[in-house]
Design an enzyme around this catalytic site. Structure first.
Site, PDB file in Angstrom:
ATOM      1  N   ARG A 181      45.720  77.566  18.466  1.00 35.70           N
ATOM      2  CA  ARG A 181      47.075  76.931  18.573  1.00 35.70           C
ATOM      3  C   ARG A 181      48.134  76.356  19.925  1.00 35.70           C
ATOM      4  O   ARG A 181      47.256  76.613  21.357  1.00 35.70           O
ATOM      5  CB  ARG A 181      47.831  78.176  18.321  1.00 35.70           C
ATOM      6  CG  ARG A 181      47.555  78.640  16.956  1.00 35.70           C
ATOM      7  CD  ARG A 181      48.707  78.358  16.055  1.00 35.70           C
ATOM      8  NE  ARG A 181      48.154  79.061  14.356  1.00 35.70           N
ATOM      9  CZ  ARG A 181      46.898  78.536  13.493  1.00 35.70           C
ATOM     10  NH1 ARG A 181      45.897  77.408  14.205  1.00 35.70           N
ATOM     11  NH2 ARG A 181      47.161  79.276  12.554  1.00 35.70           N
TER      12      ARG A 181
ATOM     13  N   HIS B 169      45.044  69.134  13.535  1.00 33.79           N
ATOM     14  CA  HIS B 169      44.682  70.565  12.753  1.00 33.79           C
ATOM     15  C   HIS B 169      42.840  70.632  11.499  1.00 33.79           C
ATOM     16  O   HIS B 169      43.922  71.060  10.827  1.00 33.79           O
ATOM     17  CB  HIS B 169      45.792  71.118  12.730  1.00 33.79           C
ATOM     18  CG  HIS B 169      46.035  72.935  13.133  1.00 33.79           C
ATOM     19  ND1 HIS B 169      46.785  73.252  13.705  1.00 33.79           N
ATOM     20  CD2 HIS B 169      44.663  73.801  12.282  1.00 33.79           C
ATOM     21  CE1 HIS B 169      46.481  74.595  12.981  1.00 33.79           C
ATOM     22  NE2 HIS B 169      45.466  74.547  12.610  1.00 33.79           N
TER      23      HIS B 169
ATOM     24  N   GLU C   1      53.304  70.582  16.930  1.00 30.04           N
ATOM     25  CA  GLU C   1      52.309  69.643  16.336  1.00 30.04           C
ATOM     26  C   GLU C   1      53.434  69.732  15.149  1.00 30.04           C
ATOM     27  O   GLU C   1      53.621  68.637  13.827  1.00 30.04           O
ATOM     28  CB  GLU C   1      51.368  70.184  16.251  1.00 30.04           C
ATOM     29  CG  GLU C   1      51.284  71.875  15.338  1.00 30.04           C
ATOM     30  CD  GLU C   1      50.077  72.583  15.116  1.00 30.04           C
ATOM     31  OE1 GLU C   1      48.910  72.430  16.035  1.00 30.04           O
ATOM     32  OE2 GLU C   1      49.004  72.749  13.997  1.00 30.04           O
TER      33      GLU C   1
END
Ligand code: NAI
Length: 331
Positions: free
Chosen positions: A234, A295, A263
């Site tokens: 993360r 991601h 993000e």
């Protein structure tokens, strides 16, 4: 069960529609992410299905409860974007997909390592332009390098096993040590020791209040000069301003990230014809030794199929009053 699916990507809709033939839920798809501005879209639904880009704080959850929503089902393993305490307060169950394919994410972390090291992303373009020189392509052997793993749960464990296959020495830090990993040669050390001793550091722990900005200027100071840092976990685990300073001073020799602190609103979207307003990611993108992927660690056929199946099964379990094996419960 009537479900509003938020942040839907076209590939997800295709999987869900195909698999839902067996589950027979009533799915309505929204491209919009679920947040304070879009909560009204959930009116008339018993459940909402959300992804990492949806932000469910107390305000959103309170409103969902007023609209009659009883269930939040995450199409992800991580749940740091949901206020779990608030969900409990408003009697909304939160379910997730705790494990679908740890291999997908672990293999992506290794793709980042190999690409940064052997610069295959650069050479692909160079050869197409007719440049067959070896200038600036010098890499290093992974064999006998020390790899530091922070978090040795499902993904971290797969990552350790693959890196052992490369002949690396694996040192790890976790709040809970795995006897199975120790038995195959993983050595647990303190957090500081891992930072100090590793040539490559890979993050595989969740983002929690405790792990927020786990890697900041103080942590970078403890690392080896020229260390490679990989984050497929993360974005909030790394303080981005400090990582930029560490890259400029050459303390960090390589950075591979599949996740980024800011993000939301950026990843999973195409900005190729607009101006990106985020100056921090623009700075990161400008470093020759930084590799950013949007991601996509989870994004394999096998993993997506599993995510969608478990997501639909979670709704069925809730609807039929079965044991909620994938419920997120705060300890
Ligand atoms: P897991 O729950 O199996 O393992 C997490 C491990 O981290 C546990 O062993 C836990 O004890 C440890 N841990 C917790 N707090 C820690 C801390 N402060 N310091 C060190 N260790 C700590 O989780 P799993 O499935 O391995 O996933 C790890 C993370 O990967 C998820 O939390 C998620 O954020 C991320 N992820 C990223 C994906 C991507 O597409 N890039 C996809 C799936 C997960």
């Amino acid at each position: 069960m009537k479900i509003a699916v938020f942040s839907t990507q076209s590939y997800e809709q295709a999987y869900l529609d195909r698999l839902n033939i067996d589950f027979k839920h009533d799915l309505t798809y929204f491209e919009a992410s679920l947040n304070a501005n879009t909560t009204n879209l959930a009116e008339g639904f018993e459940g909402v299905c959300v992804f990492v880009s949806d932000k469910l704080n107390e305000k959103v959850i309170e409103k969902l409860a007023k609209l009659g929503v009883k269930l939040i089902d995450l199409r992800s393993a991580g749940f740091n974007n949901i206020d779990i305490q608030a969900a409990k307060k408003y009697n909304i169950k939160v379910l997730r997909v705790p494990a679908y394919s740890p291999q997908a994410v672990a293999e992506h972390a290794i793709a980042l390592i190999l690409t940064l090291n052997r610069k295959t992303h650069k050479v692909y373009n160079r050869v197409r332009e007719g440049d067959f020189s070896l200038d600036n392509l010098l890499g290093f052997n992974l064999y006998q390098k020390t790899v530091g793993v922070i978090g040795t749960g499902k993904i971290g464990a797969v990552f350790c096993k693959i890196m052992l296959g490369f002949g690396c020495k694996i040192i790890a830090y976790d709040l809970v040590e795995s006897e199975n990993l120790k038995a195959i040669g993983v050595e647990y050390q303190s957090f500081d020791e891992v930072l100090k001793n590793a040539d490559i550091i890979s993050l595989h722990c969740p983002l929690t209040e405790k792990s927020h900005h786990l890697l900041d200027a103080t942590a970078f100071d403890k690392m080896k000069e020229g260390v490679m840092l990989i984050n497929t976990s993360r974005g909030g685990l790394i303080k981005t301003e400090d990582v930029i300073i560490a890259l400029k001073s050459k303390k960090l020799g390589y950075l591979g990230i599949d996740v980024y602190e800011q993000e939301d609103g950026l990843f999973f979207k195409d900005f190729s014809e607009t101006i990106i307003q985020d100056d921090i990611i623009e700075r990161l993108m400008a470093f020759h030794n930084v590799l950013i992927t949007p991601h996509q660690g989870f994004f394999t056929k096998e993993a997506v199929e599993q995510i969608m199946k478990i997501t639909l099964k979670n709704f069925t379990d809730f609807e039929q009053g079965l044991v909620l094996e994938n419920e997120v419960v705060m300890s």
